[in-house]
Enzyme design. Structure first.
Site, short mmCIF file in Angstrom:
data_model
loop_
_atom_site.label_atom_id
_atom_site.label_comp_id
_atom_site.label_asym_id
_atom_site.label_seq_id
_atom_site.Cartn_x
_atom_site.Cartn_y
_atom_site.Cartn_z
N LYS A 120 -2.43 -4.68 15.30
CA LYS A 120 -3.30 -5.82 15.02
C LYS A 120 -4.43 -5.89 16.04
O LYS A 120 -4.22 -5.63 17.22
CB LYS A 120 -2.49 -7.12 15.03
CG LYS A 120 -1.43 -7.15 13.93
CD LYS A 120 -0.59 -8.39 13.96
CE LYS A 120 0.34 -8.44 15.15
NZ LYS A 120 1.36 -9.48 15.05
N GLY A 180 1.28 -18.80 14.94
CA GLY A 180 2.08 -18.21 13.86
C GLY A 180 1.36 -17.14 13.05
O GLY A 180 1.88 -16.68 12.04
N THR A 181 0.18 -16.71 13.50
CA THR A 181 -0.54 -15.69 12.72
C THR A 181 0.26 -14.40 12.60
O THR A 181 0.31 -13.80 11.54
CB THR A 181 -1.92 -15.35 13.33
OG1 THR A 181 -1.76 -15.15 14.72
CG2 THR A 181 -2.93 -16.43 13.09
N GLY A 182 0.87 -13.97 13.71
CA GLY A 182 1.63 -12.72 13.70
C GLY A 182 2.82 -12.77 12.76
O GLY A 182 3.04 -11.85 11.97
N CYS A 183 3.55 -13.87 12.82
CA CYS A 183 4.72 -14.06 11.93
C CYS A 183 4.27 -14.05 10.46
O CYS A 183 4.87 -13.40 9.61
CB CYS A 183 5.41 -15.40 12.20
SG CYS A 183 5.98 -15.63 13.89
N THR A 196 -4.34 -20.90 15.49
CA THR A 196 -3.85 -19.56 15.14
C THR A 196 -2.36 -19.40 15.43
O THR A 196 -1.85 -18.28 15.48
CB THR A 196 -4.63 -18.48 15.93
OG1 THR A 196 -4.51 -18.78 17.33
CG2 THR A 196 -6.09 -18.44 15.54
#
Length: 262
Positions: A174, A208-211, A206
């Site tokens: 990412k 929780g973007t990765g989850c 932002t």
């Protein structure tokens, strides 16, 4: 046909990350979501106030219950917290022969709180990476997993190759922690690289973007999509979720899980 996805991760009481984000994302992408909770966190948009891992037996029972009655079409792992939990989850994935596995190597919360014990990094490398159909590290996580500094675009590619050599089938690096107004997400399949470019959205919302991004990949894999197709839709999903912000909470607010429409 009802497609099902399982998330094995921590609970976020604030609802923006962890299993809450995963389940919302699965639902939005028309996949039935199930969960095995590894730890309960007390957190909100301001930060993490407490982390309470569940007993190993409780985690194992949850996974067994789902496997017996509701076998998932794809599995996502998030916050695994400790070496003991990582070893259990790896053992269970092997036991049930689950192959569409997305590993999001959750290590640090947005506010900087550690979500993975230091000694658990080696366990993650040893046990989880070889089981990952897809690994979704951000740049700081990739630095920890590869033990190298990543400052240039070429170093990102080098890190992706290293992670592939550690047993990962597809590495999605990412680009959110990169510099500049244009973000580049990389997909490496062991032979070639694919790039997705998107504009940086200037927002503090932002959390929780990765989850959410990894959950969207998982949902699409559950439907039988290829990894490339899954990442493509997940990119659109997360871009909409960040652009159409909800503006809630006093700190790093959550993304908007209902922004994307197929």
């Amino acid at each position: 046909m009802v497609y099902k996805a399982l998330t094995i991760a921590g609970s976020d009481s604030g609802g923006g990350a962890g299993i809450q984000a995963d389940l919302k994302t699965f639902h939005q992408l028309h996949v039935f979501g199930m969960s095995a909770i590894t730890a309960v966190t007390a957190q909100n948009t301001l930060g993490v106030q407490g982390v309470y891992p569940l007993p190993i037996e409780a985690i194992e029972k949850q996974i067994d219950s789902i496997a017996i009655d509701l076998p998932p079409n794809a599995v996502k792992t998030g916050m695994l917290f400790s070496e003991e939990i990582i070893e259990l989850v790896a053992r269970k994935i092997k036991q049930y022969g689950w192959v569409r596995v997305v590993v999001d190597p959750v290590m640090i919360a947005k506010g900087g709180a550690p979500l993975l014990k230091q000694e658990a990094v080696k366990a993650l490398q040893r046990h989880m990476l070889p089981l990952a159909r897809v690994l979704t590290p951000n740049i700081p996580e990739a630095e920890v997993l590869t033990n190298m500094r990543i400052e240039t675009f070429e170093q990102r590619k080098e890190a992706a190759k290293k992670l592939h050599d550690m047993g990962v089938q597809y590495v999605v690096m990412k680009g959110g922690h990169g510099e500049g107004e244009e973000l580049v997400d990389l997909l490496y399949d062991g032979e070639q690289f694919y790039e997705w470019k998107s504009r940086r959205v200037h927002t503090k919302h932002t959390h929780g973007t990765g989850c959410t991004f990894a959950a969207a990949i998982t949902a699409e894999l559950a439907k039988g999509k290829t990894v490339y197709e899954a990442v493509n839709i997940a990119k659109q999903f997360i871009q909409a979720a960040i652009e159409q912000t909800l503006q809630i909470g006093g700190g790093h607010g959550p993304t908007n899980h209902w922004a994307f429409h197929e």
